[in-house]
Design a protein around this motif. Structure first.
Motif, PDB file in Angstrom:
ATOM      1  N   ARG A  39      22.468  24.285  14.227  1.00  0.00           N
ATOM      2  CA  ARG A  39      21.375  25.483  14.122  1.00  0.00           C
ATOM      3  C   ARG A  39      22.403  26.615  14.300  1.00  0.00           C
ATOM      4  O   ARG A  39      22.862  26.703  15.556  1.00  0.00           O
ATOM      5  CB  ARG A  39      20.188  25.178  14.937  1.00  0.00           C
ATOM      6  CG  ARG A  39      19.530  24.101  14.867  1.00  0.00           C
ATOM      7  CD  ARG A  39      19.030  23.890  13.565  1.00  0.00           C
ATOM      8  NE  ARG A  39      17.887  24.758  12.806  1.00  0.00           N
ATOM      9  CZ  ARG A  39      17.291  24.547  11.778  1.00  0.00           C
ATOM     10  NH1 ARG A  39      17.554  23.566  10.985  1.00  0.00           N
ATOM     11  NH2 ARG A  39      16.598  25.717  11.228  1.00  0.00           N
TER      12      ARG A  39
ATOM     13  N   GLU B  89      22.062  31.094  14.482  1.00  0.00           N
ATOM     14  CA  GLU B  89      21.332  32.298  14.035  1.00  0.00           C
ATOM     15  C   GLU B  89      22.127  33.082  13.128  1.00  0.00           C
ATOM     16  O   GLU B  89      23.092  33.452  13.320  1.00  0.00           O
ATOM     17  CB  GLU B  89      20.969  33.178  15.355  1.00  0.00           C
ATOM     18  CG  GLU B  89      20.033  34.342  15.004  1.00  0.00           C
ATOM     19  CD  GLU B  89      19.781  34.947  16.239  1.00  0.00           C
ATOM     20  OE1 GLU B  89      18.598  34.844  16.791  1.00  0.00           O
ATOM     21  OE2 GLU B  89      20.383  35.732  16.923  1.00  0.00           O
TER      22      GLU B  89
ATOM     23  N   LYS C 222      16.641  37.736  11.148  1.00  0.00           N
ATOM     24  CA  LYS C 222      17.359  37.020  11.740  1.00  0.00           C
ATOM     25  C   LYS C 222      16.526  35.707  11.920  1.00  0.00           C
ATOM     26  O   LYS C 222      15.524  35.664  12.367  1.00  0.00           O
ATOM     27  CB  LYS C 222      18.048  37.491  13.473  1.00  0.00           C
ATOM     28  CG  LYS C 222      18.861  38.495  12.954  1.00  0.00           C
ATOM     29  CD  LYS C 222      19.464  38.822  14.426  1.00  0.00           C
ATOM     30  CE  LYS C 222      20.794  39.884  14.523  1.00  0.00           C
ATOM     31  NZ  LYS C 222      21.212  40.031  15.930  1.00  0.00           N
ATOM     32  N   SER C 223      17.365  34.542  11.624  1.00  0.00           N
ATOM     33  CA  SER C 223      16.751  33.394  11.696  1.00  0.00           C
ATOM     34  C   SER C 223      17.497  32.130  11.815  1.00  0.00           C
ATOM     35  O   SER C 223      18.849  32.308  11.792  1.00  0.00           O
ATOM     36  CB  SER C 223      15.710  32.936  10.570  1.00  0.00           C
ATOM     37  OG  SER C 223      16.621  32.749   9.365  1.00  0.00           O
ATOM     38  N   GLN C 224      17.052  31.110  12.562  1.00  0.00           N
ATOM     39  CA  GLN C 224      18.017  30.098  12.683  1.00  0.00           C
ATOM     40  C   GLN C 224      18.143  29.040  11.474  1.00  0.00           C
ATOM     41  O   GLN C 224      17.124  28.731  10.715  1.00  0.00           O
ATOM     42  CB  GLN C 224      17.218  28.988  13.722  1.00  0.00           C
ATOM     43  CG  GLN C 224      17.293  29.633  15.020  1.00  0.00           C
ATOM     44  CD  GLN C 224      18.455  29.424  15.774  1.00  0.00           C
ATOM     45  OE1 GLN C 224      19.335  28.623  15.602  1.00  0.00           O
ATOM     46  NE2 GLN C 224      19.164  30.620  16.487  1.00  0.00           N
TER      47      GLN C 224
END
Length: 904
Positions: free
Chosen positions: A190, A192, A347-349
């Motif tokens: 994972r 970001e 922003k995201s994983q």
């Protein structure tokens, strides 16, 4: 034999590694000794040595060398992993350079090329480990796709299938579009990432705008998504039934933008009202949670992506475009046709393939799975019960969490390089699981004739008719499904033997193994699964201790990687600093389980340490011996013998606790400080003067102990010194690698150790005084002792005179006026220095500061002793120690206060 002025690592490394190999010191066969076994975490055949390998294998070699010297039958099994995804990618790239495409080859032809690549490049990393000094039993080298190891994998698959723990079905999996294969949850990293959040308008049915006119606000719903390229796979729009904003939408439908396909609006509390607009596009084929919603609400499943991440015909538009290129083009089309309300930074994983670094696509796929629930329980118990120790134990809770929430394991991979899944299909798509084609034909026969009514000829005819249509599954098993057998299959590939016969001699002797040294990031998809396999197939844990190393980072805290350019070439480091220097450098900054901030200066420190030991040995070797001289160094010899024993006990405790960095540091201090800086200086004869025989022999014996203590950390330097003629002629097998590791002999003389510590502090104080007054070290100064302890400083007079250069050591009951003074413990010392060099004001200021510090210290001790709970609950020896601290501080303050008055 003369010894060179400087140590030459390269010469020693080549010479002694070849000698160890020639004499087969690494070889292990079962005998009546206690076994000590490590199996190497097999590096990928695609790999070359990196800093993580350096750390991991240095630790393993330290452990195996120490065990070997302790008289154990040390067996370190090396090998490599076939690394399905990474290796297949390498082979495909090699073929492309030759103008060959994989799709144009048969499986058999491709495998020939793959084996060609493996034979050429697959052994590089093991050869590099030899440069580090790795003392593996190379005769036992294994490869996870060796014929016998592969047969064990197939046996495992068949066994678990018959047990009902392997099944086939359509499930949402992590799809790697670059590797064109499914990967397990544990192989997804994972990260970001910076993305865009697209707000898209979905027109309500019966309110579809005509032409290019902007629809009214009430004629559409807005949905926020980071993946507009998947709208063509939408099956519904979902709202939360408790969201008052959208109650008017209940039971209605919308058009999918650009393609005008009708989809329903459904309700489900799964939708988070606070995220985006509170409306969710449901795309069952391309999101795990959406898939669950789709099952619940019986939605259609539309997969619009090909294996390589391009859009297929079901997308309807932009067919053949890469998913990320399609994302940009879809956004432009949405904007052009007034379906795009706005775009925001977000922003995201995002999950990435651990092997290819491609962004993972959630995808429905027919795959093989292994049930993990029943295997996880016993594997967790081994750790919670302490039968397996995780080092450091901070990882126990992480391990427990994973085991208690384990999911079924997707074990099939859409590749050719690996162990082919032993499932066989007929022309109708029915299958049986069998080890061989012949067994598969028998399996289909049993399905067709469960009551065995066929005649022998009919059965033979049935199989002959089926045989041309029989096809083995194209997929291979996950690499980890192979390597979870590693601690077993490297010794015995008959994984499922007769319960009354636990296995061959090797397995009975070496299994379970002792220590596993590996990285925390594979705690689950390798370590935990090996524990499961060990319990399932052998009824016991495969190892006793798991030493989890940290991540090697640069001094800025960044993980070392080629892309950042912050990872040095390990072989280059060995060439520059020597293998021993690099080994010491790695271990100086590597506490178990904690990331280490590596800097090349640590390797320089390691090289300097090797040179220090080398020069100390040259000093000893250069001494002339006078057999007529009496023994002149009884006190230093007695002290270092006790100091060595004290340090050895500490080092052994660090090893027992797997604190290898601390064990090295304790060894480093013993050798550099105690042996070189103090002991050798105490006994060193005057320039061009001889030394007595007894002092020389004791020192030679100490050096022998030091060399053996250093060997696990610095194998090449220690072996080189071990064979010097100072120690006499060695037999061919008399090598440091198999010399007896030092053992504790007698209890230490605590009084002697304490008194020499005071003498060392006294000498340091006099040296500091000389420096502060700029006095020549050659000028002898008179020393007077006003003793407040039981120490008889006359016993140590020769050491003090020699190392502090004092003209006399006088004992007095009175203070000496006009002299510089200082305290060591409760003893007060006076050094008479030339007139005019003592500044009374500066001396008062120094003493006053020391009194202030002692009063602060005394206050903290008083606070403890006045705490009734502390006095009642602490161990008696702890309370007594605090009382002794109080008495010492009070005595020192009294003496110092008298000195202030004397200076007034």
């Amino acid at each position: 034999m003369s010894i060179s002025k400087t140590y030459s690592p390269r010469e020693a490394e080549d010479k002694w590694y070849n000698y160890w190999m020639e004499k087969r010191f690494f070889r292990s066969v079962p005998d009546d000794r206690e076994p000590y076994t490590i199996v190497i975490p097999p590096p990928n055949v695609t790999g070359v040595l990196h800093m993580g390998h350096m750390l991991n294998n240095t630790i393993q070699d330290v452990l195996i060398r120490r065990a070997r010297m302790q008289g154990k039958n040390a067996c370190w099994v090396p090998g490599t992993d076939h690394a399905s995804i990474a290796t297949e990618a390498k082979v495909v790239a090699m073929l492309r350079e030759r103008g060959i495409e994989k799709k144009d080859l048969s499986r058999e032809a491709f495998m020939e090329y793959a084996w060609e690549w493996k034979e050429k490049y697959g052994g590089i990393i093991l050869e590099q480990l030899k440069k580090l000094g790795a003392s593996c039993d190379w005769d036992r080298t294994k490869f996870t796709m060796d014929q016998d190891l592969s047969e064990a994998v197939v046996d495992t698959f068949v066994h678990l299938y018959k047990k009902g723990w392997i099944y086939r079905g359509i499930r949402m999996v992590n799809w790697d579009p670059k590797g064109k294969t499914a990967v397990s949850d544990e192989e997804v990293v994972r990260k970001e990432v910076n993305q865009k959040l697209y707000y898209i308008k979905y027109a309500l049915i019966d309110q579809q705008p005509t032409g290019s006119h902007q629809p009214s606000v009430n004629s559409y719903v807005v949905i926020a998504t980071t993946r507009p390229e998947t709208i063509m796979a939408d099956a519904a729009v979902c709202i939360n039934p408790n969201d008052g904003r959208y109650k008017h939408l209940k039971g209605k439908s919308v058009y999918v933008p650009l393609i005008n396909r009708e989809i329903p609006i459904i309700e489900d509390e799964y939708v988070t009202m606070e995220f985006g607009t509170g409306c969710l596009k449901v795309t069952p084929a391309h999101d795990l949670n959406d898939y669950e919603l789709g099952v619940k609400h019986r939605l259609s499943v539309i997969d619009i992506l090909n294996d390589d991440g391009t859009l297929n015909e079901k997308a309807g538009i932009l067919v053949g475009e890469d998913r990320f290129a399609a994302r940009k083009k879809i956004a432009e089309l949405l904007d052009l046709h007034h379906h795009l309300e706005k775009v925001e930074d977000y922003k995201s994983q995002v999950g990435f393939s651990e092997r290819t670094d491609a962004a993972i696509e959630p995808r429905l796929s027919m795959q093989w799975f292994c049930k993990m629930g029943e295997m996880a329980g016993p594997a967790l118990d081994y750790v919670l019960d302490g039968e397996i120790k995780l080092i450091p134990d901070k990882f126990v809770n992480t391990y427990r969490h994973w085991m208690e929430n384990v999911k079924d394991w997707c074990i099939s991979r859409q590749l050719w390089w690996g162990q082919q899944i032993p499932a066989w299909y007929n022309q109708h798509g029915d299958w049986v699981v069998a080890k061989t084609r012949e067994e598969a034909l028998d399996g289909f026969l049993e399905k067709a004739d469960p009551d065995r009514k066929f005649s022998e000829n009919a059965a033979r005819g049935f199989k002959a008719q089926l045989d041309p249509f029989l096809k083995q599954d194209d997929d291979v098993v996950d690499t980890w499904f192979s390597s979870w057998l590693w601690p077993i299959s490297v010794f015995d590939t008959s994984v499922f033997g007769d319960p009354a016969n636990p296995g061959n001699a090797d397995l009975q002797y070496y299994y379970p193994t002792n220590d596993l040294v590996t990285a925390p990031e594979i705690l689950f998809f390798w370590v935990a699964r090996m524990v499961m396999a060990g319990h399932e197939f052998k009824g016991e844990a495969p190892f006793k201790n798991v030493y989890l190393t940290g991540i090697v980072r640069d001094k800025l805290g960044r993980k070392m990687s080629k892309s950042l350019g912050n990872s040095p070439d390990p072989i280059g480091l060995i060439g520059k600093y020597g293998a021993d220097g690099v080994r010491v450098g790695m271990l100086l900054c590597s506490p178990a389980g904690n990331d280490l901030m590596f800097d090349e200066s640590y390797c320089e420190q390691g090289r300097n340490f090797a040179n220090k030991v080398w020069n100390a040995f040259r000093l000893l070797k250069g001494w002339e011996i006078d057999d007529s001289m009496p023994f002149a160094n009884a006190v230093p010899v007695a002290w270092f013998g006790n100091r060595f024993a004290e340090a050895l006990e500490e080092i052994d405790q660090h090893f027992d606790g797997y604190r290898l960095s601390e064990a090295l540091m304790a060894t480093y201090k013993l050798v550099w400080d105690d042996f070189c800086a103090w002991y050798l200086e105490m006994i060193k004869p005057a320039y061009q003067q001889p030394v007595d025989r007894e002092t020389f022999n004791h020192t030679k014996a100490f050096f022998s102990q030091v060399i053996r203590l250093l060997h696990p950390f610095m194998p090449f330097l220690s072996e080189e010194l071990w064979h010097d003629d100072v120690f006499g002629e060695r037999a061919e097998s008399d090598c440091c690698i198999v010399a007896e590791y030092p053992v504790l002999g007698h209890p230490t003389n605590e009084v002697l150790l304490s008194e020499i510590q005071a003498v060392k502090q006294l000498i340091s104080e006099i040296r500091n005084l000389r420096n502060s007054k700029q006095l020549s070290p050659k000028e002898a100064l008179p020393l007077t002792v006003k003793s407040g302890s039981d120490t008889d400083y006359q016993v140590y007079k020769d050491i003090i005179v020699k190392l502090a250069n004092v003209s006399e050591v006088a004992i007095s009951e009175e203070k000496v006026t006009g002299a510089a003074s200082f305290l060591v413990g409760r003893d007060e010392f006076f050094v008479s220095i030339p007139t005019g060099l003592i500044d009374a004001e500066s001396e008062r200021e120094r003493i006053t500061k020391e009194i202030g510090y002692l009063r602060g210290f005394l206050k903290s001790v008083d606070a403890k002793l006045s705490n009734e709970r502390f006095v009642a609950n602490a161990k008696p020896e702890v309370v007594e120690n605090e009382r002794n601290k109080k008495a010492d501080a009070e005595a020192k303050i009294r003496i110092l206060e008298e000195n202030v008055i004397r200076l007034t």
